[in-house]
Design a protein around this motif. Sequence first.
Motif, PDB file in Angstrom:
ATOM      1  N   ALA A  42       1.294  -0.979   0.239  1.00 48.10           N
ATOM      2  CA  ALA A  42       0.286   0.131   0.249  1.00 48.10           C
ATOM      3  C   ALA A  42       1.124   1.196   0.079  1.00 48.10           C
ATOM      4  O   ALA A  42       0.403   2.170  -0.868  1.00 48.10           O
ATOM      5  N   LEU A  99      -3.164  -2.541  -7.635  1.00 42.12           N
ATOM      6  CA  LEU A  99      -3.735  -2.665  -6.631  1.00 42.12           C
ATOM      7  C   LEU A  99      -4.858  -1.900  -6.725  1.00 42.12           C
ATOM      8  O   LEU A  99      -6.002  -2.299  -6.534  1.00 42.12           O
ATOM      9  N   GLY A 102      -7.593  -4.622  -8.347  1.00 44.63           N
ATOM     10  CA  GLY A 102      -8.212  -5.741  -7.813  1.00 44.63           C
ATOM     11  C   GLY A 102      -9.489  -5.204  -6.979  1.00 44.63           C
ATOM     12  O   GLY A 102     -10.309  -5.330  -6.195  1.00 44.63           O
ATOM     13  N   LEU A 103      -8.842  -3.801  -6.386  1.00 47.53           N
ATOM     14  CA  LEU A 103      -9.311  -2.832  -4.990  1.00 47.53           C
ATOM     15  C   LEU A 103     -10.921  -1.891  -5.972  1.00 47.53           C
ATOM     16  O   LEU A 103     -12.460  -2.394  -5.239  1.00 47.53           O
ATOM     17  N   THR A 106     -13.577  -4.935  -6.888  1.00 49.45           N
ATOM     18  CA  THR A 106     -14.075  -6.175  -5.777  1.00 49.45           C
ATOM     19  C   THR A 106     -15.498  -4.952  -5.236  1.00 49.45           C
ATOM     20  O   THR A 106     -16.156  -5.585  -4.785  1.00 49.45           O
ATOM     21  N   ALA A 107     -14.597  -3.644  -5.021  1.00 49.33           N
ATOM     22  CA  ALA A 107     -15.998  -2.446  -4.498  1.00 49.33           C
ATOM     23  C   ALA A 107     -16.757  -2.758  -5.607  1.00 49.33           C
ATOM     24  O   ALA A 107     -17.920  -1.883  -4.804  1.00 49.33           O
ATOM     25  N   SER A 163     -11.908  -2.871 -14.710  1.00 51.82           N
ATOM     26  CA  SER A 163     -12.766  -3.473 -13.005  1.00 51.82           C
ATOM     27  C   SER A 163     -14.377  -3.121 -13.794  1.00 51.82           C
ATOM     28  O   SER A 163     -14.630  -4.392 -12.918  1.00 51.82           O
ATOM     29  N   ALA A 222     -11.781 -10.054   0.984  1.00 52.97           N
ATOM     30  CA  ALA A 222      -9.763  -9.706   0.755  1.00 52.97           C
ATOM     31  C   ALA A 222      -9.296 -10.734  -0.426  1.00 52.97           C
ATOM     32  O   ALA A 222      -8.229 -10.569  -1.118  1.00 52.97           O
ATOM     33  N   VAL A 225      -9.684  -9.453  -4.117  1.00 52.72           N
ATOM     34  CA  VAL A 225      -9.096  -8.608  -4.423  1.00 52.72           C
ATOM     35  C   VAL A 225      -8.007  -9.022  -5.487  1.00 52.72           C
ATOM     36  O   VAL A 225      -7.206  -9.384  -6.390  1.00 52.72           O
ATOM     37  N   THR A 277       1.860 -10.316  -3.949  1.00 50.87           N
ATOM     38  CA  THR A 277       0.742  -9.691  -3.571  1.00 50.87           C
ATOM     39  C   THR A 277      -0.882 -10.498  -3.612  1.00 50.87           C
ATOM     40  O   THR A 277      -1.305 -10.442  -2.548  1.00 50.87           O
ATOM     41  N   LEU A 281      -3.524 -11.415  -0.001  1.00 53.04           N
ATOM     42  CA  LEU A 281      -4.870 -11.114  -0.162  1.00 53.04           C
ATOM     43  C   LEU A 281      -5.226 -12.876   0.089  1.00 53.04           C
ATOM     44  O   LEU A 281      -6.402 -12.429   0.974  1.00 53.04           O
TER      45      LEU A 281
END
Length: 298
Positions: A42, A99, A102-103, A106-107, A163, A222, A225, A277, A281
Amino acid sequence: MTEPATVAVADSFGRATTRGLWAALRSRPQFWVSVVLLVLLAVVAALPGPVAMLFGESDPRACDLLASNQPPGAGHPFGTDVQGCDVLANVLFGTRTSLFIGLATTAMSLAIAITLGTLAGYLGGWVDALIARGADVVLGFPFLLGAIIVLNTAPDRSPLVLSAVLAFFSWPTFARLIRSSVKEVREREFVQASHALGLSPSRVVLTHILPNSLASTLAIAATMVGGVIGAEATLTFLGVGLVPPSISWGVQLSTAQSYFQLAPHTVLFPSIFLTVTVISLIMLGDNLRDALDPRGRT
């Protein structure tokens, strides 16, 4: 039972769950290893330039064709790629993109799943049936195959577009899990008491049902991701994901695949970051899942 008492019961249940989860997690070495690795990643994603400067090169697009495919050495700890760009700088800047995908995926997937899964589980009836059939239609397309078909027709393959496409094919699994959790929680005493006191359905859902329904879903999120980051790299490697000038580990691997024998370092270092990574996760998700399962609390 009065309204404050109902809220207190729900809150005490949530606090007990949180305390039990933390007690189960803090004794697990794998949990702390995954957290430390993810915190470091991060930091790299937030400050790729300053971190890269520590190793001598802060611009991933500062390339020298005369230094093409140079092995690791002074000034280039990870070597250079076919265009003479610093591999380390590209790996560090690629952390942010990978990242983000991935985030963001997922969001977006969770936002769709929470909305539809909650409606299906709370309302039931024809709403549940309609959402279930829609999920079945999406699940009828294999994840990567569906993404390849859509991305091949997309005029733009930016990280946000990628995404959104991955999220579209990911939400049904989450929605089914949330639906099951909501159906179970809505039958509990404190929820029934809230209805008896005349609380609005939206308040009951937002304050009592959802907070007590999402724990297992967040644990799986998690893990997702990491899976999405791997999927992005796979799609890009296959030529249907991100394209330059985007910088990601998938782009690096796609560019370097033709030079593996000549310059194996161009594949090795992005692969290491990608693997670490994804494993971190997955470890975090597995530990959360085991901690939420009483049988996993050893």
